[in-house]
Structure formats: C-alpha cells, structure tokens
Design a protein around this motif. Structure first.
Motif, mmCIF file in Angstrom:
data_model
loop_
_atom_site.group_PDB
_atom_site.id
_atom_site.type_symbol
_atom_site.label_atom_id
_atom_site.label_comp_id
_atom_site.label_asym_id
_atom_site.label_seq_id
_atom_site.Cartn_x
_atom_site.Cartn_y
_atom_site.Cartn_z
ATOM 1 N N ALA A 142 41.918 46.007 36.594
ATOM 2 C CA ALA A 142 41.024 45.780 37.729
ATOM 3 C C ALA A 142 39.846 44.911 37.297
ATOM 4 O O ALA A 142 39.466 43.962 37.992
ATOM 5 N N GLU A 143 39.292 45.233 36.155
ATOM 6 C CA GLU A 143 38.159 44.471 35.633
ATOM 7 C C GLU A 143 38.535 43.001 35.400
ATOM 8 O O GLU A 143 37.819 42.095 35.790
ATOM 9 N N ASN A 144 39.712 42.794 34.788
ATOM 10 C CA ASN A 144 40.156 41.422 34.529
ATOM 11 C C ASN A 144 40.385 40.650 35.819
ATOM 12 O O ASN A 144 40.016 39.488 35.932
ATOM 13 N N THR A 145 41.026 41.328 36.794
ATOM 14 C CA THR A 145 41.315 40.659 38.065
ATOM 15 C C THR A 145 40.033 40.209 38.746
ATOM 16 O O THR A 145 39.935 39.095 39.243
ATOM 17 N N LEU A 146 39.038 41.098 38.737
ATOM 18 C CA LEU A 146 37.783 40.766 39.411
ATOM 19 C C LEU A 146 37.007 39.697 38.655
ATOM 20 O O LEU A 146 36.482 38.758 39.247
ATOM 21 N N SER A 147 36.940 39.820 37.334
ATOM 22 C CA SER A 147 36.117 38.862 36.595
ATOM 23 C C SER A 147 36.768 37.483 36.553
ATOM 24 O O SER A 147 36.085 36.480 36.441
ATOM 25 N N GLU A 148 38.097 37.445 36.676
ATOM 26 C CA GLU A 148 38.779 36.159 36.725
ATOM 27 C C GLU A 148 38.354 35.353 37.949
ATOM 28 O O GLU A 148 38.350 34.140 37.935
ATOM 29 N N GLN A 149 38.009 36.074 39.018
ATOM 30 C CA GLN A 149 37.590 35.419 40.248
ATOM 31 C C GLN A 149 36.081 35.195 40.265
ATOM 32 O O GLN A 149 35.517 34.797 41.267
ATOM 33 N N GLY A 150 35.440 35.518 39.159
ATOM 34 C CA GLY A 150 34.003 35.335 39.078
ATOM 35 C C GLY A 150 33.218 36.367 39.854
ATOM 36 O O GLY A 150 32.097 36.116 40.268
ATOM 37 N N LEU A 151 33.807 37.525 40.075
ATOM 38 C CA LEU A 151 33.100 38.566 40.804
ATOM 39 C C LEU A 151 32.540 39.586 39.822
ATOM 40 O O LEU A 151 33.191 39.926 38.836
ATOM 41 N N ASN A 152 31.364 40.044 40.104
ATOM 42 C CA ASN A 152 30.713 40.944 39.181
ATOM 43 C C ASN A 152 30.565 42.323 39.796
ATOM 44 O O ASN A 152 29.609 42.597 40.505
ATOM 45 N N VAL A 153 31.537 43.153 39.572
ATOM 46 C CA VAL A 153 31.477 44.518 40.088
ATOM 47 C C VAL A 153 31.087 45.430 38.935
ATOM 48 O O VAL A 153 31.596 45.281 37.821
ATOM 49 N N ASP A 154 30.196 46.370 39.186
ATOM 50 C CA ASP A 154 29.758 47.266 38.112
ATOM 51 C C ASP A 154 30.948 48.046 37.558
ATOM 52 O O ASP A 154 31.795 48.538 38.299
ATOM 53 N N LYS A 155 30.951 48.138 36.225
ATOM 54 C CA LYS A 155 32.067 48.796 35.541
ATOM 55 C C LYS A 155 32.253 50.234 35.990
ATOM 56 O O LYS A 155 33.352 50.756 36.019
ATOM 57 N N ARG A 156 31.148 50.887 36.330
ATOM 58 C CA ARG A 156 31.213 52.322 36.632
ATOM 59 C C ARG A 156 32.051 52.600 37.876
ATOM 60 O O ARG A 156 32.711 53.636 37.966
ATOM 61 N N HIS A 157 32.012 51.669 38.830
ATOM 62 C CA HIS A 157 32.819 51.857 40.036
ATOM 63 C C HIS A 157 34.300 51.839 39.692
ATOM 64 O O HIS A 157 35.085 52.648 40.181
ATOM 65 N N LEU A 158 34.661 50.882 38.824
ATOM 66 C CA LEU A 158 36.071 50.765 38.450
ATOM 67 C C LEU A 158 36.503 51.973 37.628
ATOM 68 O O LEU A 158 37.621 52.466 37.761
ATOM 69 N N MET A 159 35.583 52.448 36.769
ATOM 70 C CA MET A 159 35.917 53.631 35.963
ATOM 71 C C MET A 159 36.141 54.841 36.859
ATOM 72 O O MET A 159 37.023 55.653 36.606
ATOM 73 N N LEU A 160 35.335 54.938 37.915
ATOM 74 C CA LEU A 160 35.487 56.059 38.847
ATOM 75 C C LEU A 160 36.857 56.003 39.521
ATOM 76 O O LEU A 160 37.554 57.024 39.622
ATOM 77 N N GLY B 161 35.664 41.997 47.247
ATOM 78 C CA GLY B 161 37.090 41.806 47.488
ATOM 79 C C GLY B 161 37.354 40.888 48.664
ATOM 80 O O GLY B 161 38.319 40.124 48.657
ATOM 81 N N THR B 162 36.461 40.934 49.669
ATOM 82 C CA THR B 162 36.656 40.065 50.837
ATOM 83 C C THR B 162 36.481 38.600 50.469
ATOM 84 O O THR B 162 36.959 37.725 51.164
ATOM 85 N N GLN B 163 35.768 38.358 49.364
ATOM 86 C CA GLN B 163 35.551 36.968 48.977
ATOM 87 C C GLN B 163 36.652 36.440 48.081
ATOM 88 O O GLN B 163 36.652 35.277 47.700
ATOM 89 N N MET B 164 37.563 37.336 47.711
ATOM 90 C CA MET B 164 38.629 36.880 46.820
ATOM 91 C C MET B 164 39.606 35.998 47.563
ATOM 92 O O MET B 164 39.891 36.213 48.730
ATOM 93 N N THR B 165 40.109 35.036 46.867
ATOM 94 C CA THR B 165 41.097 34.159 47.494
ATOM 95 C C THR B 165 42.452 34.829 47.468
ATOM 96 O O THR B 165 42.785 35.539 46.542
ATOM 97 N N MET B 166 43.207 34.568 48.503
ATOM 98 C CA MET B 166 44.548 35.138 48.566
ATOM 99 C C MET B 166 45.507 34.341 47.683
ATOM 100 O O MET B 166 46.632 34.721 47.460
ATOM 101 N N ARG B 167 45.014 33.232 47.215
ATOM 102 C CA ARG B 167 45.841 32.291 46.461
ATOM 103 C C ARG B 167 46.171 32.883 45.077
ATOM 104 O O ARG B 167 45.339 33.476 44.417
ATOM 105 N N THR B 168 47.386 32.707 44.635
ATOM 106 C CA THR B 168 47.711 33.069 43.256
ATOM 107 C C THR B 168 47.844 31.770 42.507
ATOM 108 O O THR B 168 48.546 30.880 42.943
ATOM 109 N N PHE B 169 47.152 31.634 41.405
ATOM 110 C CA PHE B 169 47.304 30.358 40.713
ATOM 111 C C PHE B 169 48.006 30.494 39.378
ATOM 112 O O PHE B 169 48.442 31.563 38.993
#
Lengths: 505, 86
Positions: free
Chosen positions: A407-425, A194-202
């Motif tokens: 959450a999954e879409n938001t993260l993957s749109e930024q090219g970040l790969n967070v394990d699905k299980r964390h988001l499910m939790l 999340g810290t690597q995500m850009t604050m920019r909305t495109f």
C-alpha cells in the motif's frame, strides 16, 4: 541420505505392522543402501515411516508378505513401522523432480535447522535512556530513545530534564485522544488522496517492458485481499555467488521461465494419417535454451502416445488409440506440456538494480514456494506482490508487513503522502483474526459482532432475518447501532459512562 | 512448513514463545483477556517453525512478536494461537 518412498494399501500396512519384523516383497528393485522408507496411502501425503535393515533379490518363500501377487522383484526386511504426522510429498527432495507419487521413488527428506531470530535488544545507551525516562515518569518510543542518547551525554542534567519534559509534552500533544474514531480518520486519509490517483497503469521502467498494476486498481486489489492479483510479480534476490555473475544469472532466468512445447515448437496435426508432428523452431528454442533432448524427456512422461524422432528438428507422434477425439485432446495436451521452468512464472527478466549494485530478477507470475528452493536464490529476501501467497508461505505477520509495504509503495509511487500510521492500522485490522480479511462485506465489515451495524452496511434484510432466526443480541456498543436507535454514539465524550461505586459498608 | 526456515526471512518479524509463567503478567500489563488478543492460526508457517524448536504448541499459547516500525523503532505485539482462523 536417500530413502525409499512408495505407495501402499492400508491392508498391506496392517499386515506389516502385525508381523514385525517381516520380509516384504515389492515389485521394484531399489538400490541396496537404504535403511529408511516412507509409505504413502494416497499420492500426496506420507503417513508411515519404516526401518529397513536389508534389501535382497526376490525369491519365493513362505514367510514373505507380498505387496501384490505378480511381478515381485525385491524383498525388504522391515524392522519397524511407525505412524508419523502427515507430511506432504513436496517436503521430500526427489531424485526425479515430480509432484505425484506413482509407484515408488527415491527421495531425501529436507533437513532444515530451525532457530529463532535473536531477540531484539536495544543498545546499552538507548536502554539507559529509556529506563531513565521511565523512572522520571515519561514513556518514550524506542526510536526516540536512540535519538536522545547523544543529548544525554552532552547536555547538563537540568537541561536534559527539560528536554525530556518537552519531548514528553510533544508526544502527548500528538497522541490520539481516547475514543477517537481512528478508523474514520484513516479511511478519509487514504480515500481523499485516492481520488487523485490516476486509473492509468503504466509500464515498468527497464530494458524489457513488464506490466505491473499500479495506482487505484492496485490499491483496491490490496484492500480487497484478492486471491490472485491481476499482475502477480516476484522480485528475486540472488546469493553472493550468483549476483555478480551475469552468465549464471542468465542461466537462472532461463530455468525460471515456464516453457511449454508451444513456446518453442509448432505442432502440426495430420488428420488423414492420425498423427502429430512437433517441429522445433530453431530461433525460439535457442532463445529459451531448449534442446531436442529436453523436448524428448518432456514427452517421456506423456501417456497414450508413441513418439519417434524423425530428424533433429521434428518428432512424429502416433496415438495408441486412434480416434479424432483423442487426436484433438492430445494436441491440446501437448501444447501446454511443460518442458522446463517453474510453473506459473511466464516471464523473467534480470536487471542490475542500481540500489543493490547487483543483478536482481523480476518475474511475471509468482510461485514463491518453488522459487525459494532454487539454488542461487536468496531465500531470506526474495518476495512477491501476492499477499495471499506471502500469507501461505511466511505467515500472518509477514502478510501484515506485505499489506503495509504494498500500500505504501502504491501510494508513494503516485507521489501521494499518506501517513504511515493509517496504512499500519489498515494492515493490522486486515490481519487481526489470523487470516487476511478483505475490507468490506466479505471481511471486516461483514463480520462485525453487532447485528444492526452489519444490517446498516449492506444486505439489510439478510442480516436482520438471520439475527431474528438465531435470536442474536445487540449490546449497542458501536457507532452505527446507536445512531439507528437515536442514542449518543460511543465516541469521544459520548463514550464516557458514569460509574458509581457505592460505599462498601 | 516450508523447506527453509521462514523465521529467517526479512519480511517475517521476530516471533518468540511467551513462557506460560509470564502470560499472566503480559495480559495484566495490556489489561486484556486472552480472547481479546489478535489471533494466529496453529497452522501458520511461523508456528510450525516454532514447533520445530519448542515442540508441540497448543492453542492458547501466546506469541510475542517484535515488530520493526517506521515510526516507533521497535515495538512488541502479541498474538494468541487459535485452532482455526477465518
């Protein structure tokens, strides 16, 4: 089957129920082919159902119950009356589409056939793999059972046994240990990328630009469970008949967009004459497919004005009560008078979705409940990015899926790969109580059972004071409270208690 | 209650009512009491839809939800009906 819906007082309803069957005089003349009526005591909900056997013209007689003293037009012969569960008026399909009952209306009750989804059954092959594995003492998930089907057929039984053993071993290796702090792991796993995500909305890629909040602001919005997201948006899928018909899609788009008078016309105020003039803008109205007739019918519902069509471009409006205050009020009111469209949806665009191979409509603004009832909309797939709206329309389980998906879409749109299980939790925790709760002081953390854990999180004095007043007890079962008192925390090896079961002799 | 069957929407997983006789075995298999289960409000649209099929449902009944999971294929989840949710 049309039925009659009208508003009435409690007193009248009592009178009817005491004198059944009875003749009831009303001040309007409904069409004669009606046998069921509904009575509302307020404007929004329906409480009573009546059986009507006959409708006739009003003629004075002794044994008639009158709804009111003057202006009676028809007699309803009422056979029976019955209190029903409170149903909102929106459940009725009205002849004229409106949301509030004024005096009476003709409407139809929606009939929906409810049935459950067919229970998920594994294929026979997969089921036999699952049972076989279970009998050997291994437990495997459904997805693996499907993958193992082909090996069970092709491999000799000793090799298959070896494979199962190996699968089980790998599964066990990846299992989370008992009393592992999964929440902390999930928080860090989502937080660090999340810290690597850009604050920019495109911008939305497509023919017409459309802003959608993305990145960190959107992720914060999701976990905060905001009542209204900053850019609500819907994805509307269409039914078979509509989705490849460009003309119909265009028509649908125009009927979705909420058009008010100010969108298609100018309102000119003449203070000297105390009058308003609505001047239709030719270009704008052609764009939005609004005709003079639409405009006039929109004005029809307005109260306190007298309108008059001057020519095909302008309408003159006079006030019933002449004062500057009213003039100003009416002008403001007219600006936002809806002509057509679905409320809250400010813009809609259609695109041919490459994945879908058909037209899909995207909107700015979201109104799920109303859009689902529009003809041509595929109600089984249409969705919105407003999680709270999904919760209200589809229920808590759908909201849980929506949180995960967004959450999954938001993260993957930024090219970040967070394990699905964390988001499910996260999604599971947010919906555990049956309502969507935010992560934070208002939600999950603020409602922990332990006083000390809550006090350690935020607003220490408030929690301690309240606990003192109410005499709350803290069993010291969590992590934070044990750190406060200086004990080993209940995680990992610290969670193990020694239990002594004495000899029962 | 909505004007169409919410149970048919793609985003809504399967909801099934657990018969009263089977509740015991479900709870003992999960090794929990009813209070420990996740909750679902009685006014939840899916419960309203289930009520159209099974008749009135009381708080305390258990709902079996078969979720589609990106990792495990399918799995079962249980929720208990409660009067009000917060």
């Amino acid at each position: 089957m049309m039925s009659l819906i009208w508003r009435d007082t409690k007193k009248n309803i009592e009178l009817i129920s005491e004198n059944l069957p009875c003749s009831y005089a009303v001040e309007y003349m409904p069409v004669t082919s009606i046998d069921i009526g509904y009575i509302s005591t307020d404007k929004q909900n329906i409480d009573y159902e009546v059986k009507i056997s006959e409708v006739s013209k009003y003629e004075p007689a002794d044994d008639i119950i009158q709804k009111r003293k003057t202006g009676l037009k028809a007699i309803l012969k009422i056979e029976s009356i019955r209190k029903i569960d409170r149903t909102p008026i929106s459940e009725f399909k009205m002849e004229k589409g409106f949301k509030e009952l004024t005096s009476f209306a003709l409407g139809e009750k929606f009939h929906v056939e409810y049935r459950e989804k067919e229970e998920f059954k594994m294929s026979d092959d997969a089921l036999s793999v699952m049972e076989d594995a279970e009998s050997r003492g291994y437990s495997i998930p459904v997805s693996l059972a499907y993958k193992l089907v082909k090996y069970k057929k092709s491999l000799p039984s000793d090799k298959y046994e070896k494979l199962l053993k190996r699968v089980d071993l790998e599964l066990k290796k990846r299992e989370i240990d008992p009393f592992e702090a999964v929440g902390i792991i999930a928080a860090q796993s989502i937080g660090e990328p999340g810290t690597q995500m850009t604050m920019r909305t495109f911008h939305f890629a497509g023919v017409v630009e459309m802003n959608v909040t993305l990145g960190l602001p959107r992720l914060i919005e999701i976990v905060d469970a905001r009542r209204i997201p900053s850019t609500p948006s819907m994805t509307i899928y269409l039914t078979e008949r509509y989705k490849n018909n460009e003309e119909k899609v265009k028509e649908l788009i125009k009927s979705l967009e909420n058009t008010t008078i100010i969108d298609v016309a100018d309102i000119i105020t003449d203070v000297g004459e105390m009058s308003l003039t609505i001047k239709l803008d030719k270009n704008k109205s052609r764009d939005r497919l609004v005709s003079m007739g639409d405009l006039l019918s929109a004005l029809e519902k307005k109260k306190g004005i007298i309108y008059n069509q001057v020519d095909d471009e302008s309408i003159a409006i006079k006030l019933q009560q002449e004062s500057f205050k009213v003039l100003y009020q009416k002008q403001e009111e007219l600006k936002t008078t809806p002509i057509k469209g679905v409320s809250k949806i400010s813009r809609a665009i259609g695109r041919v979705d490459p994945k879908e191979g058909a037209w899909v409509i995207y909107t700015q603004g979201s109104n799920l409940r109303e859009v689902l009832n529009i003809e041509g909309v595929d109600a089984t797939r249409t969705t919105t990015n407003d999680i709270i709206e999904i919760e209200n329309v589809f229920g808590i389980e759908a909201a849980r899926n929506a949180i995960y998906r967004e959450a999954e879409n938001t993260l993957s749109e930024q090219g970040l790969n967070v394990d699905k299980r964390h988001l499910m939790l996260v999604a599971d925790m947010m919906t555990f109580s049956g309502a969507v709760r935010a992560v934070g002081r208002q939600g999950i953390s603020g409602r922990k059972s332990s006083v000390l854990a809550r006090a350690a999180f935020e607003i220490t004095s408030k929690h301690l004071l309240k606990a003192g007043l109410l005499g709350e007890v803290d069993p010291l079962a969590g992590v934070a409270e044990n750190i406060i008192v200086g004990q080993p925390i209940t995680l990992g090896t610290g969670a193990i208690d020694l239990v002594y079961k004495g000899n029962k002799k | 209650m909505s004007k169409f069957n919410v149970l048919e929407h793609e985003i809504v997983p399967e909801h099934h009512l657990v018969p009263v006789e089977e509740e015991e075995s479900v709870l003992s298999r999960l090794n929990v009491t009813k209070d420990d289960l996740p909750k679902i409000g009685i006014n939840d649209p899916t419960i309203k839809a289930l009520e159209e099929i099974h008749g009135k449902l009381d708080p305390g009944r258990i709902i079996k939800i078969i979720r589609k999971s990106p990792t495990a294929g399918y799995y079962e989840y249980y929720r208990v009906i409660v009067k009000s949710v917060i």
